[in-house]
Motif scaffolding. Structure first.
Motif: not given
Length: 136
Positions: A26-32, A35-49, A95-102
Motif C-alpha cells: 500500500q505504501e509503495k503504491a501510494q508513492e508511485a 509521482q504520476v502527473q496529471p495529463a494537463w501538465k504535459s499538455v501545458v508543457k508542450i504548448l510552452i515548448d 507547473i511541477d511545483g518544484k525548483m530545479s537545481s542551479w
C-alpha cells in the motif's frame, strides 16, 4: 504447520521490525501514484515548448536579417537561445511545483545558447544558399 507456512504467515502479518507485506504494498503504491502527473501538465508543457521555440526562432531570424556583425550575431543568438531555455525550465518548474537545481538551469542555458547559435548558422547558411541560387 511447516516453517515455510509460518514464515509466509509472519510476512503477511508483519512485526515491530518488519511491516506487513500488505502495508508495504500500500505504501509503495501510494508513492508511485503521487509521482504520476496529471495529463494537463504535459499538455501545458508542450504548448510552452512550442511558444518559446517559435519566439526564439523568430528572434534569431530577425537577428540574422538585421545585418549585424558576425561576432555580435553569434553572441546575441547565444543569449536569445539561453534565455529561451531558462524561461522554458522555469515554466516547467512552476507547473511541477518544484525548483530545479542551479546546475539544471546552467545546463539548460548552455544547451539553449548552443541551439541559438546553431539556428543562426542555419539561417545565415540558408540565406547564403538562397543568394547563390538566385544570382544569375
Amino acid at each position: 504447520m511447516s516453517k515455510l507456512e509460518n514464515g509466509l504467515r509472519g510476512s503477511l502479518k508483519g512485526s515491530d521490525q518488519n511491516p506487513s507485506l500488505g502495508q508495504t504494498i500500500q505504501e509503495k503504491a501510494q508513492e508511485a501514484a503521487d509521482q504520476v502527473q496529471p495529463a494537463w501538465k504535459s499538455v501545458v508543457k508542450i504548448l510552452i515548448d512550442i511558444v518559446i521555440t517559435v519566439a526564439v526562432t523568430v528572434a534569431i531570424a530577425a537577428l540574422a536579417a538585421s545585418g549585424v556583425g558576425l561576432v555580435a550575431a553569434i553572441g546575441l543568438a547565444a543569449l536569445i537561445g539561453a534565455t529561451g531555455a531558462l524561461v522554458k525550465q522555469g515554466a516547467n518548474d512552476l507547473i511541477d511545483g518544484k525548483m530545479s537545481s542551479w546546475q539544471t538551469y546552467a545546463t539548460q542555458a548552455g544547451f539553449g545558447a548552443v541551439g541559438g547559435v546553431l539556428q543562426l548558422v542555419g539561417l545565415r547558411g540558408a540565406e547564403k544558399a538562397a543568394g547563390l541560387l538566385t544570382e544569375k
